[in-house]
Design a protein around this motif. Structure first.
Motif, PDB file in Angstrom:
ATOM      1  N   ARG A  66     -17.876  -8.594  41.127  1.00  0.00           N
ATOM      2  CA  ARG A  66     -16.558  -8.192  41.616  1.00  0.00           C
ATOM      3  C   ARG A  66     -15.497  -9.206  41.183  1.00  0.00           C
ATOM      4  N   GLY A  67     -15.834 -10.500  41.278  1.00  0.00           N
ATOM      5  CA  GLY A  67     -14.904 -11.544  40.851  1.00  0.00           C
ATOM      6  C   GLY A  67     -14.604 -11.448  39.360  1.00  0.00           C
ATOM      7  N   ARG A  68     -15.662 -11.256  38.568  1.00  0.00           N
ATOM      8  CA  ARG A  68     -15.454 -11.101  37.121  1.00  0.00           C
ATOM      9  C   ARG A  68     -14.648  -9.848  36.802  1.00  0.00           C
ATOM     10  N   LEU A  69     -14.924  -8.789  37.549  1.00  0.00           N
ATOM     11  CA  LEU A  69     -14.179  -7.548  37.342  1.00  0.00           C
ATOM     12  C   LEU A  69     -12.707  -7.730  37.686  1.00  0.00           C
ATOM     13  N   MET A  70     -12.427  -8.462  38.760  1.00  0.00           N
ATOM     14  CA  MET A  70     -11.030  -8.722  39.149  1.00  0.00           C
ATOM     15  C   MET A  70     -10.333  -9.555  38.067  1.00  0.00           C
ATOM     16  N   MET A  71     -11.032 -10.588  37.547  1.00  0.00           N
ATOM     17  CA  MET A  71     -10.437 -11.415  36.494  1.00  0.00           C
ATOM     18  C   MET A  71     -10.197 -10.586  35.240  1.00  0.00           C
ATOM     19  N   SER A  72     -11.151  -9.732  34.920  1.00  0.00           N
ATOM     20  CA  SER A  72     -10.993  -8.874  33.735  1.00  0.00           C
ATOM     21  C   SER A  72      -9.829  -7.918  33.913  1.00  0.00           C
ATOM     22  N   THR A  73      -9.705  -7.362  35.112  1.00  0.00           N
ATOM     23  CA  THR A  73      -8.591  -6.449  35.393  1.00  0.00           C
ATOM     24  C   THR A  73      -7.260  -7.175  35.296  1.00  0.00           C
ATOM     25  N   ARG A  75      -6.633  -9.895  33.506  1.00  0.00           N
ATOM     26  CA  ARG A  75      -6.385 -10.162  32.088  1.00  0.00           C
ATOM     27  C   ARG A  75      -5.918  -8.900  31.369  1.00  0.00           C
ATOM     28  N   LEU A  76      -6.523  -7.782  31.725  1.00  0.00           N
ATOM     29  CA  LEU A  76      -6.134  -6.507  31.115  1.00  0.00           C
ATOM     30  C   LEU A  76      -4.684  -6.164  31.465  1.00  0.00           C
ATOM     31  N   ASN A  77      -4.303  -6.382  32.725  1.00  0.00           N
ATOM     32  CA  ASN A  77      -2.917  -6.129  33.130  1.00  0.00           C
ATOM     33  C   ASN A  77      -1.953  -7.051  32.397  1.00  0.00           C
ATOM     34  N   GLU A  78      -2.328  -8.331  32.271  1.00  0.00           N
ATOM     35  CA  GLU A  78      -1.473  -9.277  31.537  1.00  0.00           C
ATOM     36  C   GLU A  78      -1.340  -8.851  30.076  1.00  0.00           C
ATOM     37  N   SER A  79      -2.453  -8.432  29.489  1.00  0.00           N
ATOM     38  CA  SER A  79      -2.414  -7.976  28.098  1.00  0.00           C
ATOM     39  C   SER A  79      -1.534  -6.739  27.970  1.00  0.00           C
ATOM     40  N   SER A  80      -1.628  -5.832  28.934  1.00  0.00           N
ATOM     41  CA  SER A  80      -0.784  -4.627  28.914  1.00  0.00           C
ATOM     42  C   SER A  80       0.686  -5.009  29.000  1.00  0.00           C
TER      43      SER A  80
END
Length: 167
Positions: A66-73, A75-80
């Motif tokens: 869940r923590g990794r998924l939150m970090m990935s999300t 990062r994905l939002n920042e990239s967007s």
């Protein structure tokens, strides 16, 4: 099944018999494994311990995932956001480029018009120069003619006076 497979053609028979032997060996392995398993009541405590430790591991793995998924999300939002900002900058740059190209086109048209006008003026200046040169020549010729006439008249007056006074 064994009898049916033996009664078929030889090329199909070999394949089916091999599969049948494989299935029989799998069945025997499963039967022996089933006999080895202890009864459900005797190992209930061991089973519960195993499930509890598995659940604890699953919970920690789930929290980690869940923590990794939150970090990935995140990062994905920042990239967007960066992609949106880059797209906005690209559109602004494109608009600026179009504006500059339009200005350059207008300046080119102005320069071409000025060039055409300059050629027209150059032609007019050449014509004016020829006219002035011709006028200058005529003026010089007229001066020579008038000067010659004056000299001839002065000489004629002098001769007339000389002959009138000498008589």
């Amino acid at each position: 099944m064994d009898l049916e497979a033996r009664s078929l053609q030889p090329n199909v028979k070999a394949v089916l018999l091999a599969k049948l032997r494989e299935y029989k060996s799998d069945l025997n392995n499963l039967k022996s494994e089933h006999k080895r398993l202890p009864s459900a009541n005797s190992n209930q405590a061991a089973r519960d311990d195993l499930l509890e430790s598995g659940m604890a591991d699953a919970m920690s793995v789930s929290a980690n995932q869940r923590g990794r998924l939150m970090m990935s999300t995140e990062r994905l939002n920042e990239s967007s956001d960066r992609i949106k900002e880059s797209r906005r900058t690209m559109l602004e740059t494109e608009e600026l480029g179009v504006s500059i190209l339009q200005d350059l086109h207008q300046q080119r048209q102005s320069l071409l018009h000025a060039n055409d006008t300059l050629h027209g003026v150059d032609d007019n200046i050449s014509k004016s120069k020829k006219i002035l040169t011709n006028m200058s020549r005529r003026m010089s010729r007229n001066k020579w003619i008038i000067s010659s006439i004056i000299v001839v008249l002065v000489v004629a007056i002098a001769l007339i006076l000389y002959f009138k006074l000498s008589k």
